[in-house]
Every structure is written in C-alpha cells, then in structure tokens.
Write a protein that holds these residues in place. Structure first.
Motif, PDB file in Angstrom:
ATOM      1  N   PHE A 170       0.826  -1.205   0.000  1.00  0.00           N
ATOM      2  CA  PHE A 170       0.000   0.000   0.000  1.00  0.00           C
ATOM      3  C   PHE A 170       0.862   1.257   0.000  1.00  0.00           C
ATOM      4  N   LEU A 171       1.873   1.289   0.863  1.00  0.00           N
ATOM      5  CA  LEU A 171       2.712   2.482   0.984  1.00  0.00           C
ATOM      6  C   LEU A 171       3.609   2.709  -0.232  1.00  0.00           C
ATOM      7  N   LEU A 172       3.649   1.744  -1.137  1.00  0.00           N
ATOM      8  CA  LEU A 172       4.390   1.953  -2.384  1.00  0.00           C
ATOM      9  C   LEU A 172       3.719   2.984  -3.278  1.00  0.00           C
ATOM     10  N   PHE A 173       2.590   3.563  -2.829  1.00  0.00           N
ATOM     11  CA  PHE A 173       2.010   4.667  -3.595  1.00  0.00           C
ATOM     12  C   PHE A 173       3.014   5.813  -3.723  1.00  0.00           C
TER      13      PHE A 173
ATOM     14  N   PRO B  32      -0.280  -2.089  17.737  1.00  0.00           N
ATOM     15  CA  PRO B  32      -1.426  -1.181  17.555  1.00  0.00           C
ATOM     16  C   PRO B  32      -1.133   0.262  17.935  1.00  0.00           C
ATOM     17  N   PHE B  33      -0.292   0.469  18.951  1.00  0.00           N
ATOM     18  CA  PHE B  33       0.050   1.828  19.352  1.00  0.00           C
ATOM     19  C   PHE B  33       0.891   2.510  18.271  1.00  0.00           C
ATOM     20  N   VAL B  34       1.791   1.746  17.640  1.00  0.00           N
ATOM     21  CA  VAL B  34       2.597   2.297  16.545  1.00  0.00           C
ATOM     22  C   VAL B  34       1.705   2.667  15.365  1.00  0.00           C
ATOM     23  N   VAL B  35       0.760   1.765  15.039  1.00  0.00           N
ATOM     24  CA  VAL B  35      -0.171   2.044  13.938  1.00  0.00           C
ATOM     25  C   VAL B  35      -1.004   3.278  14.248  1.00  0.00           C
ATOM     26  N   ALA B  36      -1.455   3.410  15.501  1.00  0.00           N
ATOM     27  CA  ALA B  36      -2.245   4.578  15.897  1.00  0.00           C
ATOM     28  C   ALA B  36      -1.429   5.860  15.764  1.00  0.00           C
ATOM     29  N   TYR B  37      -0.150   5.789  16.110  1.00  0.00           N
ATOM     30  CA  TYR B  37       0.715   6.967  15.979  1.00  0.00           C
ATOM     31  C   TYR B  37       0.881   7.358  14.510  1.00  0.00           C
ATOM     32  N   ILE B  38       1.101   6.345  13.653  1.00  0.00           N
ATOM     33  CA  ILE B  38       1.245   6.618  12.222  1.00  0.00           C
ATOM     34  C   ILE B  38      -0.033   7.269  11.686  1.00  0.00           C
ATOM     35  N   TRP B  39      -1.174   6.724  12.106  1.00  0.00           N
ATOM     36  CA  TRP B  39      -2.449   7.284  11.667  1.00  0.00           C
ATOM     37  C   TRP B  39      -2.599   8.732  12.130  1.00  0.00           C
ATOM     38  N   TYR B  40      -2.219   9.017  13.369  1.00  0.00           N
ATOM     39  CA  TYR B  40      -2.311  10.381  13.893  1.00  0.00           C
ATOM     40  C   TYR B  40      -1.429  11.343  13.099  1.00  0.00           C
ATOM     41  N   VAL B  41      -0.180  10.915  12.851  1.00  0.00           N
ATOM     42  CA  VAL B  41       0.737  11.768  12.085  1.00  0.00           C
ATOM     43  C   VAL B  41       0.200  11.991  10.673  1.00  0.00           C
ATOM     44  N   TRP B  42      -0.321  10.910  10.055  1.00  0.00           N
ATOM     45  CA  TRP B  42      -0.866  11.013   8.697  1.00  0.00           C
ATOM     46  C   TRP B  42      -1.997  12.041   8.670  1.00  0.00           C
TER      47      TRP B  42
ATOM     48  N   LEU C 244       7.623   6.532   5.755  1.00  0.00           N
ATOM     49  CA  LEU C 244       6.743   5.450   6.199  1.00  0.00           C
ATOM     50  C   LEU C 244       6.997   4.187   5.371  1.00  0.00           C
ATOM     51  N   THR C 245       7.171   4.353   4.059  1.00  0.00           N
ATOM     52  CA  THR C 245       7.450   3.203   3.195  1.00  0.00           C
ATOM     53  C   THR C 245       8.783   2.574   3.556  1.00  0.00           C
ATOM     54  N   PHE C 246       9.801   3.393   3.702  1.00  0.00           N
ATOM     55  CA  PHE C 246      11.142   2.888   4.002  1.00  0.00           C
ATOM     56  C   PHE C 246      11.161   2.171   5.343  1.00  0.00           C
ATOM     57  N   THR C 247      10.503   2.777   6.341  1.00  0.00           N
ATOM     58  CA  THR C 247      10.461   2.161   7.666  1.00  0.00           C
ATOM     59  C   THR C 247       9.725   0.831   7.641  1.00  0.00           C
ATOM     60  N   THR C 248       8.623   0.769   6.888  1.00  0.00           N
ATOM     61  CA  THR C 248       7.864  -0.479   6.794  1.00  0.00           C
ATOM     62  C   THR C 248       8.673  -1.559   6.094  1.00  0.00           C
ATOM     63  N   LEU C 249       9.434  -1.184   5.068  1.00  0.00           N
ATOM     64  CA  LEU C 249      10.299  -2.142   4.377  1.00  0.00           C
ATOM     65  C   LEU C 249      11.330  -2.724   5.343  1.00  0.00           C
ATOM     66  N   VAL C 250      11.962  -1.865   6.128  1.00  0.00           N
ATOM     67  CA  VAL C 250      12.958  -2.334   7.096  1.00  0.00           C
ATOM     68  C   VAL C 250      12.299  -3.209   8.167  1.00  0.00           C
ATOM     69  N   THR C 251      11.121  -2.801   8.639  1.00  0.00           N
ATOM     70  CA  THR C 251      10.402  -3.585   9.647  1.00  0.00           C
ATOM     71  C   THR C 251      10.009  -4.945   9.096  1.00  0.00           C
TER      72      THR C 251
END
Length: 383
Positions: free
Chosen positions: A24-27, A352-362, A58-65
C-alpha cells in the motif's frame, strides 16, 4: 493446535500484514514515476515531490520492519533468500537508498548535481523498486534454485553453510518466470494507481490533477490485466505442501485453488480486498473521488495479506525449492525457536500503538491539502 504452532501461524500473519502495508505504501514510489507526467512545470513538480516526500519515510520504515520481522521469526528464509538471491535484494536496497538520498539533497542549496538528477533518482526508485519487489514476492509462489542442509545447524565449529544457491544469477533468474514478471508489473501499476489516488486526496492543485486522468486509466487497466493474469496462473499452477504427519514435502496440483477451498475465510477476505481495490479504482476514474485512496488502500492491504496467508498456511511451502523439494521452506520448518517467537509476541502488543501513531501523524499532515501557495510558507518542509 499447540502453542508453538500457534506462534508460527501468528507470526506469519504479522509478516503478511506488514507485506500488505508495504505494498500500500508503495504509492509513494508510484507517484514518483509520474513526476514529469503530471508536473509540467518545475513548480508543479515541487508540489508533487513535496506531497510524496511527507510519506516516503513510512514506506522505508515499513520495508525495514518487514525485513527485520522476517529475519527474527523465520531466519531460515532470511538466510536462504536474502543470503542466496542477494543480487535481487541488493538491487532493491540500492534503489531505495537513492530515494533517501534524493529526498535529502534535492532542495539543498549545495546540491551540485541539480534537482533534475535527484528527480530521476526518484523515478528509478519508483520503477525498479516496485518491479523488483513484486518479482521477489512472486518467488514465494514460484520458488527459487536453492538447497538447504538442515543437518549443518548442529555443527558447532567453523562456519557451517546451511543454504546454498544453485545458479550464478543469485535470484535474477526470477525475472525469467512470466508469473514473477506479471506480479512485478501488477505491483508497479498498482503503485502508480495508488499514487494518483493519494495525490487526489492530498493536493489542492487542479492543473496537476487534470493531467492525471489519462495516466490513471492506463495504470488502472494495466494493473487489472497483470493481476488477473498472475492470479489465474497461480490458481492453475501446482505447489508444494508438507505432509501433516511426516513433514515430507510433496507436489500438489492446483494447490492454491485447494487452499482457497479449504480455508474459506481467506477466499472471502481475498474477494473483499479485490472488490475494495476495484471500487477505489472505479470511484477515482468516474468521479475523481478524493476518498478513493482509502478504498483502494484498504483493499490492497487485505488482498496482499490474504495472498501471503495463501502461500504459507495449510502446510504450504511458502518458498518452494526448484532443486530439492525437501529443501522447500514452510512456516513449520523455518521458524525461530518457541522462546524467540513467544518473546516477540509479547513485543508485538505495542504494534497497535505504533499504527495509531502513524495514523495520527498522517491525519495531522494531511489536514490541509497541499498547494503551490502552501508550499511557499516557511513552515512547510521542503524536499
């Protein structure tokens, strides 16, 4: 199902979810390939690049994760694929590194290469990064030319070699399989489609968005054709499956079709994911819907996640060996120890807390659409 088997399936689910988020983040990569298609002037290109630049990390971090989670939970895959097919993975890494360099230095005053050079870095990352990632994921279904000597795990002296690659191309031969190419092209055109959907949502720039209509049609149709071709070929192909009692791996005709039939929850969620992607595509094509990215994005995560579960669940060899079937990797024979998986499962509670943070920043960054006037403000980050 005992706790160890549960943990193996749990972590394959986490890996599958990360894969869906990554695609998805490859957009960002898809949008980068459209810099000159949509941006007819240097100022328009600045707006596009800055819109995408707010999300590239976000894409780069997800790739590394994704890579780190795979290494920790299924280390035998990591040593076999990342250590054997390293030409492919090094190429992917290279194209993501030049992306980071481009966003860091493109707008710097001391940029002696010129902005145009870094813009081409972004285009190359968008093109080859998506194609190679798609082809690499395709090998989870089509396999690789490797052998695994699990007995070497018991050696305590020297540097025992567990996995060996059997061709000098070190993974590049995957590009000779049309199924891998089809998936690579599907990921590339999906990334372009999602990139336009994101720009619809993020930009207040009518001149740029008017230029997106024709590329959106081309990318959307090309994605559907390539993805349907890959999916049909997958369901008609054979796979490798481990015997639930002996663990012996044997070929099974139409394995992935049988997996859908035997795991109906995957079939239903896969159908829902595909339907959501198509709904997002249709809404963007017919009425330039600003919310299309949420339909197509959610559908992408769900579809990729279900395809990954299809590759690993039900005793399926998620990385078939083309040289020795018994070397093929399953989630049962390639995972970490129960202690490692259990410890990681405890840590995963924080996801879930990390996902919530990403959503908040987005949401915070997208609160106001980006325009040329907004880009002029000193507080707006420049890429």
């Amino acid at each position: 199902m005992d706790s160890y088997i549960f943990l193996q399936h749990y972590w394959w689910l986490i890996i599958s979810l990360l894969a869906g988020l990554l695609v998805f983040l490859l957009f960002v990569q898809g949008g980068q390939t459209l810099i000159y298609t949509l941006g007819k002037t240097p100022r328009q290109r600045d707006v596009i690049i800055n819109s995408l630049g707010h999300k590239w990390e976000l894409t780069f971090t997800t790739l590394v994760t994704f890579g780190g989670a795979f290494f920790a939970s299924f280390p035998l895959f990591y040593s076999t694929s990342f250590g054997g097919a390293f030409y492919v993975w090094m190429a992917i890494l290279f194209f993501f590194v030049i992306q980071a360099v481009a966003y860091e230095y493109r707008s710097k005053p001391e940029n002696f290469l010129g902005a145009r050079t870094y813009e081409w870095f972004l285009i190359l990352n968008g093109l080859f990064g998506t194609l190679l990632l798609g082809a690499a994921v395709g090998t989870l279904f089509t396999g690789g030319a490797f052998t695994v000597e699990r007995g070497n795990l018991a050696l305590v002296s020297g540097s025992p070699v567990i996995s060996q690659w059997q061709t000098p191309w070190r993974g590049l031969e995957a590009l000779l399989d049309l199924r891998n190419v089809a998936l690579g092209l599907a990921v590339f055109f999906l990334a372009r489609t999602l990139g336009i959907h994101y720009l619809y949502n993020n930009l207040d720039a009518p001149d740029i968005l008017r230029n997106a209509k024709r590329p959106l049609w081309i990318s959307s149709v090309a994605f559907v054709v390539c993805f349907v071709g890959f999916l049909v070929s997958l369901l008609l192909s054979s796979g490798q499956q481990a015997d639930p009692v002996t663990g012996t791996i044997r070929p099974v005709e139409y394995l992935y079709f049988h997996n859908l039939r035997e795991m109906p929850f995957i079939a239903v969620l896969l159908a829902l994911g595909i339907a959501a992607v198509l709904w997002g595509i249709a809404s963007a094509l017919l009425q330039t819907d600003r919310k299309a990215i949420w339909f197509s994005g959610t559908g992408t995560v769900l579809t990729v996640c279900m395809l990954m579960l299809l590759a690993g669940y039900n005793g399926t060899a998620y990385y078939p060996s083309l040289c020795d079937p018994q070397s093929s990797l399953t989630i049962a024979n390639s995972s970490s120890s129960p202690f490692t998986l259990r410890t990681m499962a405890i840590v995963s509670v924080f996801i879930p807390f990390v996902v919530a943070y990403i959503w908040y920043v987005w949401r915070t960054m997208n609160k106001k659409p980006l325009s040329e006037a907004e880009l002029e403000k000193p507080e707006t980050p420049k890429y």
